[in-house]
Design a protein around this motif. Structure first.
Motif, PDB file in Angstrom:
ATOM      1  N   ASN A   1       0.855  -1.187   0.000  1.00  0.00           N
ATOM      2  CA  ASN A   1       0.000   0.000   0.000  1.00  0.00           C
ATOM      3  C   ASN A   1       0.892   1.237   0.000  1.00  0.00           C
ATOM      4  O   ASN A   1       2.040   1.192   0.421  1.00  0.00           O
ATOM      5  CB  ASN A   1      -0.869   0.049   1.263  1.00  0.00           C
ATOM      6  N   THR A   2       0.320   2.358  -0.408  1.00  0.00           N
ATOM      7  CA  THR A   2       1.068   3.612  -0.357  1.00  0.00           C
ATOM      8  C   THR A   2       1.246   4.045   1.091  1.00  0.00           C
ATOM      9  O   THR A   2       0.496   3.619   1.982  1.00  0.00           O
ATOM     10  CB  THR A   2       0.330   4.730  -1.113  1.00  0.00           C
ATOM     11  N   VAL A   3       2.212   4.914   1.327  1.00  0.00           N
ATOM     12  CA  VAL A   3       2.420   5.476   2.660  1.00  0.00           C
ATOM     13  C   VAL A   3       1.147   6.177   3.124  1.00  0.00           C
ATOM     14  O   VAL A   3       0.740   6.034   4.281  1.00  0.00           O
ATOM     15  CB  VAL A   3       3.622   6.454   2.656  1.00  0.00           C
ATOM     16  N   GLU A   4       0.505   6.904   2.245  1.00  0.00           N
ATOM     17  CA  GLU A   4      -0.716   7.644   2.599  1.00  0.00           C
ATOM     18  C   GLU A   4      -1.833   6.687   3.024  1.00  0.00           C
ATOM     19  O   GLU A   4      -2.523   6.931   4.017  1.00  0.00           O
ATOM     20  CB  GLU A   4      -1.167   8.527   1.425  1.00  0.00           C
ATOM     21  N   GLN A   5      -2.014   5.591   2.298  1.00  0.00           N
ATOM     22  CA  GLN A   5      -3.034   4.599   2.669  1.00  0.00           C
ATOM     23  C   GLN A   5      -2.726   4.014   4.055  1.00  0.00           C
ATOM     24  O   GLN A   5      -3.637   3.843   4.873  1.00  0.00           O
ATOM     25  CB  GLN A   5      -3.095   3.468   1.641  1.00  0.00           C
ATOM     26  N   GLN A   6      -1.472   3.719   4.305  1.00  0.00           N
ATOM     27  CA  GLN A   6      -1.080   3.167   5.605  1.00  0.00           C
ATOM     28  C   GLN A   6      -1.316   4.179   6.723  1.00  0.00           C
ATOM     29  O   GLN A   6      -1.830   3.821   7.779  1.00  0.00           O
ATOM     30  CB  GLN A   6       0.384   2.725   5.579  1.00  0.00           C
ATOM     31  N   LYS A   7      -0.935   5.440   6.480  1.00  0.00           N
ATOM     32  CA  LYS A   7      -1.137   6.474   7.500  1.00  0.00           C
ATOM     33  C   LYS A   7      -2.619   6.657   7.813  1.00  0.00           C
ATOM     34  O   LYS A   7      -3.011   6.760   8.971  1.00  0.00           O
ATOM     35  CB  LYS A   7      -0.519   7.805   7.030  1.00  0.00           C
ATOM     36  N   ASP A   8      -3.437   6.688   6.787  1.00  0.00           N
ATOM     37  CA  ASP A   8      -4.880   6.839   6.982  1.00  0.00           C
ATOM     38  C   ASP A   8      -5.436   5.678   7.800  1.00  0.00           C
ATOM     39  O   ASP A   8      -6.244   5.877   8.710  1.00  0.00           O
ATOM     40  CB  ASP A   8      -5.609   6.931   5.636  1.00  0.00           C
ATOM     41  N   TRP A   9      -5.016   4.460   7.469  1.00  0.00           N
ATOM     42  CA  TRP A   9      -5.502   3.282   8.190  1.00  0.00           C
ATOM     43  C   TRP A   9      -5.071   3.344   9.652  1.00  0.00           C
ATOM     44  O   TRP A   9      -5.881   3.117  10.549  1.00  0.00           O
ATOM     45  CB  TRP A   9      -5.008   1.991   7.530  1.00  0.00           C
ATOM     46  N   CYS A  10      -3.790   3.627   9.898  1.00  0.00           N
ATOM     47  CA  CYS A  10      -3.281   3.695  11.276  1.00  0.00           C
ATOM     48  C   CYS A  10      -4.025   4.761  12.081  1.00  0.00           C
ATOM     49  O   CYS A  10      -4.376   4.536  13.243  1.00  0.00           O
ATOM     50  CB  CYS A  10      -1.783   3.966  11.291  1.00  0.00           C
ATOM     51  N   ALA A  11      -4.281   5.918  11.482  1.00  0.00           N
ATOM     52  CA  ALA A  11      -5.001   6.986  12.170  1.00  0.00           C
ATOM     53  C   ALA A  11      -6.427   6.538  12.503  1.00  0.00           C
ATOM     54  O   ALA A  11      -6.914   6.768  13.612  1.00  0.00           O
ATOM     55  CB  ALA A  11      -5.013   8.247  11.316  1.00  0.00           C
ATOM     56  N   ALA A  12      -7.086   5.901  11.563  1.00  0.00           N
ATOM     57  CA  ALA A  12      -8.469   5.462  11.779  1.00  0.00           C
ATOM     58  C   ALA A  12      -8.552   4.354  12.833  1.00  0.00           C
ATOM     59  O   ALA A  12      -9.515   4.282  13.589  1.00  0.00           O
ATOM     60  CB  ALA A  12      -9.078   4.973  10.466  1.00  0.00           C
TER      61      ALA A  12
END
Length: 169
Positions: free
Chosen positions: A84-95
């Motif tokens: 996954n992209t870094v952005e997708q991972q960051k969004d998932w971790c935040a959620a």
């Protein structure tokens, strides 16, 4: 080496490391866009979990499970890698409120190819768990036979307990 994806046989790109092998060289990307090389993971016992897609149910469950377990070890680090992209991972971790593990992106498939865990016909990493000691030697490997199944957490954590200090609960 073959695994199945929804019952259909798929071939891994190469031969994943076995116990006693050194981690190959690869480069990943962290949440801040920094490059993380193999050498950056050395110095602590490391559980590396590769997953196909953080935005799927099984990958989410697995990552949350390891996030919960990470608190119980003083000298081990937990790393989850997906393409996954870094952005997708960051969004998932935040959620999900995931903060105890290190999410790393293999969008360039450096680890996938180097460790032989990429599924070229499927376009994602296989579900695997590797435990490496402080100097980067593989001491445990689990390649999940069916991509959509969860790993055997008990076996992986038992192997981790042999090489890392677990804090009593």
């Amino acid at each position: 080496m073959q695994i199945t994806v929804s019952g259909k046989e798929e071939q891994l790109y190469g031969n994943p490391p076995v116990n006693g092998d050194k981690l190959p060289k690869f480069k990943l990307e962290d949440a801040n866009g920094n490059k993380v090389k193999t050498a950056d993971l050395l110095g602590k016992v490391t559980l590396i979990s590769t997953i196909p897609d953080i935005n799927t149910a099984v990958c989410s469950m697995e990552t949350r499970k390891f996030n919960q377990e990470a608190d119980h070890y003083t000298d081990a680090q937990f790393v989850v890698v997906s393409n996954n992209t870094v952005e997708q991972q960051k969004d998932w971790c935040a959620a999900e409120g995931v903060e105890n593990i290190r999410m790393l992106s293999d969008e360039q498939l450096s680890l996938g190819y180097a460790m032989g865990v990429y599924l070229p016909n499927f376009g994602a990493l296989a579900r695997t768990i590797f435990i490496v000691d402080k100097v980067g030697t593989v001491v445990y490997r689990q390649i999940v036979d069916e991509l959509h199944d969860e790993p055997d957490y008990a076996k992986a954590l038992a192997a981790l307990n042999k090489v890392a200090n677990r804090i009593d609960e």
